[in-house]
Scaffold this motif. Sequence first.
Motif, PDB file in Angstrom:
ATOM      1  N   ALA A   1       0.805  -1.216   0.000  1.00  0.00           N
ATOM      2  CA  ALA A   1       0.000   0.000   0.000  1.00  0.00           C
ATOM      3  C   ALA A   1       0.843   1.273   0.000  1.00  0.00           C
ATOM      4  CB  ALA A   1      -0.942  -0.006   1.201  1.00  0.00           C
ATOM      5  N   LEU A   2       2.081   1.223   0.501  1.00  0.00           N
ATOM      6  CA  LEU A   2       2.930   2.421   0.544  1.00  0.00           C
ATOM      7  C   LEU A   2       3.359   2.902  -0.836  1.00  0.00           C
ATOM      8  CD1 LEU A   2       5.282   1.932   3.627  1.00  0.00           C
ATOM      9  CD2 LEU A   2       3.314   3.451   3.378  1.00  0.00           C
ATOM     10  N   ARG A   3       3.229   2.044  -1.838  1.00  0.00           N
ATOM     11  CA  ARG A   3       3.617   2.466  -3.191  1.00  0.00           C
ATOM     12  C   ARG A   3       2.788   3.654  -3.667  1.00  0.00           C
ATOM     13  NH1 ARG A   3       3.237  -2.870  -6.477  1.00  0.00           N
ATOM     14  NH2 ARG A   3       1.348  -2.896  -5.242  1.00  0.00           N
ATOM     15  N   LEU A   4       1.510   3.692  -3.290  1.00  0.00           N
ATOM     16  CA  LEU A   4       0.663   4.825  -3.678  1.00  0.00           C
ATOM     17  C   LEU A   4       1.185   6.114  -3.061  1.00  0.00           C
ATOM     18  CD1 LEU A   4      -1.847   6.094  -4.976  1.00  0.00           C
ATOM     19  CD2 LEU A   4      -3.081   5.518  -2.890  1.00  0.00           C
ATOM     20  N   LEU A   5       1.494   6.089  -1.781  1.00  0.00           N
ATOM     21  CA  LEU A   5       2.020   7.272  -1.102  1.00  0.00           C
ATOM     22  C   LEU A   5       3.306   7.749  -1.770  1.00  0.00           C
ATOM     23  CD1 LEU A   5       2.057   9.250   1.407  1.00  0.00           C
ATOM     24  CD2 LEU A   5       3.532   7.543   2.469  1.00  0.00           C
ATOM     25  N   MET A   6       4.240   6.837  -1.971  1.00  0.00           N
ATOM     26  CA  MET A   6       5.549   7.231  -2.486  1.00  0.00           C
ATOM     27  C   MET A   6       5.487   7.640  -3.964  1.00  0.00           C
ATOM     28  SD  MET A   6       6.690   6.943   0.440  1.00  0.00           S
ATOM     29  CE  MET A   6       8.373   7.457   0.391  1.00  0.00           C
ATOM     30  N   GLY A   7       4.658   6.979  -4.734  1.00  0.00           N
ATOM     31  CA  GLY A   7       4.502   7.377  -6.138  1.00  0.00           C
ATOM     32  C   GLY A   7       3.914   8.770  -6.261  1.00  0.00           C
ATOM     33  N   THR A   8       2.923   9.057  -5.438  1.00  0.00           N
ATOM     34  CA  THR A   8       2.311  10.380  -5.451  1.00  0.00           C
ATOM     35  C   THR A   8       3.280  11.423  -4.911  1.00  0.00           C
ATOM     36  OG1 THR A   8       0.153   9.339  -5.145  1.00  0.00           O
ATOM     37  CG2 THR A   8       0.291  11.702  -4.721  1.00  0.00           C
ATOM     38  N   GLU A   9       4.103  11.038  -3.938  1.00  0.00           N
ATOM     39  CA  GLU A   9       5.109  11.976  -3.426  1.00  0.00           C
ATOM     40  C   GLU A   9       6.080  12.378  -4.525  1.00  0.00           C
ATOM     41  OE1 GLU A   9       8.548  12.625  -0.014  1.00  0.00           O
ATOM     42  OE2 GLU A   9       7.652  10.640  -0.226  1.00  0.00           O
ATOM     43  N   SER A  10       6.468  11.444  -5.375  1.00  0.00           N
ATOM     44  CA  SER A  10       7.381  11.775  -6.475  1.00  0.00           C
ATOM     45  C   SER A  10       6.791  12.846  -7.381  1.00  0.00           C
ATOM     46  CB  SER A  10       7.690  10.540  -7.309  1.00  0.00           C
ATOM     47  OG  SER A  10       8.489   9.645  -6.612  1.00  0.00           O
ATOM     48  N   LEU A  11       5.537  12.657  -7.750  1.00  0.00           N
ATOM     49  CA  LEU A  11       4.879  13.641  -8.614  1.00  0.00           C
ATOM     50  C   LEU A  11       4.748  14.985  -7.902  1.00  0.00           C
ATOM     51  CD1 LEU A  11       3.387  14.425 -11.182  1.00  0.00           C
ATOM     52  CD2 LEU A  11       1.312  13.446 -10.179  1.00  0.00           C
ATOM     53  N   THR A  12       4.361  14.954  -6.645  1.00  0.00           N
ATOM     54  CA  THR A  12       4.203  16.180  -5.864  1.00  0.00           C
ATOM     55  C   THR A  12       5.545  16.903  -5.722  1.00  0.00           C
ATOM     56  OG1 THR A  12       2.385  15.165  -4.652  1.00  0.00           O
ATOM     57  CG2 THR A  12       3.397  17.122  -3.664  1.00  0.00           C
ATOM     58  N   GLY A  13       6.579  16.157  -5.359  1.00  0.00           N
ATOM     59  CA  GLY A  13       7.899  16.763  -5.220  1.00  0.00           C
ATOM     60  C   GLY A  13       8.393  17.367  -6.520  1.00  0.00           C
ATOM     61  N   PHE A  14       8.213  16.643  -7.618  1.00  0.00           N
ATOM     62  CA  PHE A  14       8.638  17.158  -8.926  1.00  0.00           C
ATOM     63  C   PHE A  14       7.924  18.473  -9.240  1.00  0.00           C
ATOM     64  CE2 PHE A  14       8.104  17.318 -13.572  1.00  0.00           C
ATOM     65  CZ  PHE A  14       9.435  17.375 -13.947  1.00  0.00           C
ATOM     66  N   MET A  15       6.617  18.506  -8.999  1.00  0.00           N
ATOM     67  CA  MET A  15       5.851  19.722  -9.277  1.00  0.00           C
ATOM     68  C   MET A  15       6.264  20.879  -8.370  1.00  0.00           C
ATOM     69  SD  MET A  15       2.071  18.123  -9.999  1.00  0.00           S
ATOM     70  CE  MET A  15       1.318  19.732 -10.163  1.00  0.00           C
ATOM     71  N   LEU A  16       6.483  20.615  -7.093  1.00  0.00           N
ATOM     72  CA  LEU A  16       6.838  21.689  -6.167  1.00  0.00           C
ATOM     73  C   LEU A  16       8.263  22.186  -6.399  1.00  0.00           C
ATOM     74  CD1 LEU A  16       5.054  20.495  -2.901  1.00  0.00           C
ATOM     75  CD2 LEU A  16       4.247  22.094  -4.655  1.00  0.00           C
ATOM     76  N   ILE A  17       9.162  21.293  -6.752  1.00  0.00           N
ATOM     77  CA  ILE A  17      10.529  21.722  -7.089  1.00  0.00           C
ATOM     78  C   ILE A  17      10.504  22.598  -8.343  1.00  0.00           C
ATOM     79  CG2 ILE A  17      12.778  20.908  -7.918  1.00  0.00           C
ATOM     80  CD1 ILE A  17      12.367  18.476  -5.973  1.00  0.00           C
ATOM     81  N   THR A  18       9.694  22.200  -9.318  1.00  0.00           N
ATOM     82  CA  THR A  18       9.560  22.989 -10.545  1.00  0.00           C
ATOM     83  C   THR A  18       8.949  24.351 -10.241  1.00  0.00           C
ATOM     84  OG1 THR A  18       9.299  20.946 -11.793  1.00  0.00           O
ATOM     85  CG2 THR A  18       8.593  22.963 -12.871  1.00  0.00           C
ATOM     86  N   TRP A  19       7.974  24.379  -9.358  1.00  0.00           N
ATOM     87  CA  TRP A  19       7.357  25.639  -8.940  1.00  0.00           C
ATOM     88  C   TRP A  19       8.418  26.555  -8.327  1.00  0.00           C
ATOM     89  CZ3 TRP A  19       2.515  25.473  -5.235  1.00  0.00           C
ATOM     90  CH2 TRP A  19       2.035  26.753  -5.031  1.00  0.00           C
ATOM     91  N   SER A  20       9.254  26.014  -7.461  1.00  0.00           N
ATOM     92  CA  SER A  20      10.313  26.804  -6.833  1.00  0.00           C
ATOM     93  C   SER A  20      11.305  27.316  -7.869  1.00  0.00           C
ATOM     94  CB  SER A  20      11.054  25.964  -5.791  1.00  0.00           C
ATOM     95  OG  SER A  20      10.215  25.656  -4.709  1.00  0.00           O
ATOM     96  N   ALA A  21      11.650  26.471  -8.810  1.00  0.00           N
ATOM     97  CA  ALA A  21      12.582  26.889  -9.862  1.00  0.00           C
ATOM     98  C   ALA A  21      11.974  28.008 -10.706  1.00  0.00           C
ATOM     99  CB  ALA A  21      12.958  25.697 -10.734  1.00  0.00           C
ATOM    100  N   SER A  22      10.690  27.902 -10.998  1.00  0.00           N
ATOM    101  CA  SER A  22      10.017  28.939 -11.785  1.00  0.00           C
ATOM    102  C   SER A  22       9.989  30.258 -11.031  1.00  0.00           C
ATOM    103  CB  SER A  22       8.591  28.509 -12.124  1.00  0.00           C
ATOM    104  OG  SER A  22       8.602  27.356 -12.924  1.00  0.00           O
ATOM    105  N   LEU A  23       9.649  30.207  -9.746  1.00  0.00           N
ATOM    106  CA  LEU A  23       9.628  31.425  -8.938  1.00  0.00           C
ATOM    107  C   LEU A  23      11.013  32.053  -8.878  1.00  0.00           C
ATOM    108  CD1 LEU A  23       8.273  33.444  -7.031  1.00  0.00           C
ATOM    109  CD2 LEU A  23       8.716  31.824  -5.160  1.00  0.00           C
ATOM    110  N   THR A  24      12.025  31.248  -8.685  1.00  0.00           N
ATOM    111  CA  THR A  24      13.392  31.762  -8.622  1.00  0.00           C
ATOM    112  C   THR A  24      13.787  32.401  -9.958  1.00  0.00           C
ATOM    113  OG1 THR A  24      13.968  30.074  -6.998  1.00  0.00           O
ATOM    114  CG2 THR A  24      15.798  31.146  -8.158  1.00  0.00           C
ATOM    115  N   PHE A  25      13.452  31.744 -11.067  1.00  0.00           N
ATOM    116  CA  PHE A  25      13.756  32.300 -12.383  1.00  0.00           C
ATOM    117  C   PHE A  25      13.052  33.641 -12.578  1.00  0.00           C
ATOM    118  CE2 PHE A  25      12.537  33.011 -16.780  1.00  0.00           C
ATOM    119  CZ  PHE A  25      13.789  33.108 -17.360  1.00  0.00           C
ATOM    120  N   LEU A  26      11.764  33.721 -12.232  1.00  0.00           N
ATOM    121  CA  LEU A  26      11.023  34.973 -12.405  1.00  0.00           C
ATOM    122  C   LEU A  26      11.621  36.096 -11.571  1.00  0.00           C
ATOM    123  CD1 LEU A  26       7.369  33.615 -12.472  1.00  0.00           C
ATOM    124  CD2 LEU A  26       8.675  34.572 -14.395  1.00  0.00           C
ATOM    125  N   GLU A  27      12.030  35.773 -10.352  1.00  0.00           N
ATOM    126  CA  GLU A  27      12.637  36.802  -9.497  1.00  0.00           C
ATOM    127  C   GLU A  27      14.006  37.236 -10.042  1.00  0.00           C
ATOM    128  OE1 GLU A  27      11.040  38.484  -7.407  1.00  0.00           O
ATOM    129  OE2 GLU A  27       9.304  37.188  -7.129  1.00  0.00           O
TER     130      GLU A  27
END
Length: 150
Positions: free
Chosen positions: A115-141
């Motif tokens: 059952a933990l595969r769902l948690l960890m798989g979703t964490e990968s997608l979430t982390g990728f999106m949030l890291i990209t969000w941070s990179a975008s904000l940093t680039f814009l600034e």
Amino acid sequence: MNDAFPDLDHLLVAATTLALVVACVLLHFEVSSVLSRRMRRTSPSRRRRFLGLMLGLLAAHVAEIWLFGLAAWWLEGTTSGAVAGTPMTSGLDYVYLSAITYTTLGYGDVFPEGALRLLMGTESLTGFMLITWSASLTFLEMQRHWNDRG
């Protein structure tokens, strides 16, 4: 039991995963909003503002990693999900698992099962999106900084 329907373990993991994703996105939104507003102020120096931006975003990512890691630790003890590979002896081992998942570094010495595969798989997608969000904000600034200088 019919395999077409999820069992209680999977439902608990799914509900926990949904709650974590919402919490992490809201945390990241709030931190990004505060940091973005601080970047527009004329003081302190630009150097301090950029250092604050980077350290603030890093702190948000670390907090998100800890949230997922602590949830994985709790869920492994509560559900049939497990972590295979190197034995997990402390909560920090779960934070490590979370960090390699969140950053999409990948699995090697430890990996989720059941059952933990769902948690960890979703964490990968979430982390990728949030890291990209941070990179975008940093680039814009940074772009705003370069345009103000020229």
